[in-house]
Scaffold this active site. Sequence first.
Site, PDB file in Angstrom:
ATOM      1  CG  HIS A 108       6.961  11.253  -9.251  1.00 54.27           C
ATOM      2  ND1 HIS A 108       8.318  11.406  -9.466  1.00 54.27           N
ATOM      3  CD2 HIS A 108       6.497  10.509 -10.288  1.00 54.27           C
ATOM      4  CE1 HIS A 108       8.653  10.787 -10.591  1.00 54.27           C
ATOM      5  NE2 HIS A 108       7.565  10.229 -11.109  1.00 54.27           N
ATOM      6  CD  GLU A 137       5.338  10.444 -14.321  1.00 56.43           C
ATOM      7  OE1 GLU A 137       5.716  10.351 -15.501  1.00 56.43           O
ATOM      8  OE2 GLU A 137       6.005  10.030 -13.360  1.00 56.43           O
ATOM      9  CG  HIS A 157      -0.269   0.158   2.521  1.00 63.85           C
ATOM     10  ND1 HIS A 157       0.299  -0.904   3.178  1.00 63.85           N
ATOM     11  CD2 HIS A 157      -0.050   1.243   3.302  1.00 63.85           C
ATOM     12  CE1 HIS A 157       0.835  -0.492   4.314  1.00 63.85           C
ATOM     13  NE2 HIS A 157       0.646   0.812   4.412  1.00 63.85           N
TER      14      HIS A 157
END
Length: 139
Positions: free
Chosen positions: A66, A115, A7
Amino acid sequence: MIKGINHITYSVSNIAKSIEFYRDILGADILVESETSAYFNLGGIWLALNEEKNIPRSEIKYSYTHIAFTISDNDFEDWYNWLKENEVNILEGRDRDIRDKKSIYFTDLDGHKLELHTGSLEDRLSYYKEAKPHMNFYI
């Protein structure tokens, strides 16, 4: 042996607004929520949000760290327009070769970089093998 990503957890400053962002803007399916946390299914990934109000957030904007999600090339413009219409903070992307495919970089309400990318690992490695002879490849 590690089997995969279990997760992803982000700390957020306002759980209610973050739930709206991930549910309404990114289309995540909310699985459970409380006054300070929420779990989502986002493209098959378990995403957890925990409200933590008093932590520093200013350094987030200086990092390239990211999470990237896969989208189809056909959906790229629709996603870009959707994010823009919803006043999401879209970041200027880096210069890239067309072989590196397309990306939209943006932030959530707390500055976490996200992204949307049209390429795959195979696309990236194929491009790098062709264009970056200084790199060592093991596959």
